[in-house]
Design a protein around this motif. Structure first.
Motif, PDB file in Angstrom:
ATOM      1  N   PHE A 126      21.244   1.123  23.333  1.00  0.00           N
ATOM      2  CA  PHE A 126      22.381   0.995  24.249  1.00  0.00           C
ATOM      3  C   PHE A 126      23.081   2.325  24.494  1.00  0.00           C
ATOM      4  N   VAL A 162      18.204  -0.693  31.467  1.00  0.00           N
ATOM      5  CA  VAL A 162      18.367  -2.127  31.222  1.00  0.00           C
ATOM      6  C   VAL A 162      17.140  -2.682  30.519  1.00  0.00           C
ATOM      7  N   GLY A 163      15.962  -2.232  30.918  1.00  0.00           N
ATOM      8  CA  GLY A 163      14.742  -2.676  30.254  1.00  0.00           C
ATOM      9  C   GLY A 163      14.674  -2.220  28.802  1.00  0.00           C
ATOM     10  N   VAL A 218      17.254  -1.541  26.813  1.00  0.00           N
ATOM     11  CA  VAL A 218      18.255  -2.275  26.032  1.00  0.00           C
ATOM     12  C   VAL A 218      17.797  -3.706  25.807  1.00  0.00           C
ATOM     13  N   ALA A 219      17.088  -4.293  26.765  1.00  0.00           N
ATOM     14  CA  ALA A 219      16.568  -5.648  26.586  1.00  0.00           C
ATOM     15  C   ALA A 219      15.531  -5.693  25.470  1.00  0.00           C
ATOM     16  N   GLU A 220      14.779  -4.622  25.311  1.00  0.00           N
ATOM     17  CA  GLU A 220      13.770  -4.571  24.254  1.00  0.00           C
ATOM     18  C   GLU A 220      14.379  -4.278  22.891  1.00  0.00           C
ATOM     19  N   ASP A 221      15.354  -3.364  22.852  1.00  0.00           N
ATOM     20  CA  ASP A 221      15.922  -2.913  21.584  1.00  0.00           C
ATOM     21  C   ASP A 221      17.407  -2.634  21.780  1.00  0.00           C
ATOM     22  N   ASP A 222      18.251  -3.347  21.038  1.00  0.00           N
ATOM     23  CA  ASP A 222      19.700  -3.182  21.174  1.00  0.00           C
ATOM     24  C   ASP A 222      20.182  -1.815  20.720  1.00  0.00           C
TER      25      ASP A 222
END
Length: 68
Positions: A44, A34-35, A37-41
């Protein structure tokens, strides 16, 4: 003299402990995913793969019970 635990009990214990270990591993993997994906899409798909990877171990253990 009978064994302390039956074969069915041993199989249930093995899968239960495997599921517990999988849950503990997936907890930290999920938080890191989750961290990421929050930084870089773009992270995913790898995050999804790494999150689903521990689940396959318990599925294999569950199938092994029925084969053994």
């Amino acid at each position: 003299m009978s064994p302390a635990i039956t074969a069915t009990g041993a199989a249930a214990l093995a899968v239960g402990l495997g599921a517990l270990g999988t849950g503990i591993a997936q907890r930290s993997i999920g938080a890191a995913a989750v961290g990421a994906v929050a930084e870089d899409d773009d992270m995913f798909v790898p995050a999804l793969i790494f999150t689903a990877l521990p689940e396959t171990l318990i599925i294999i253990a569950f199938v092994t019970i029925f084969l053994a």
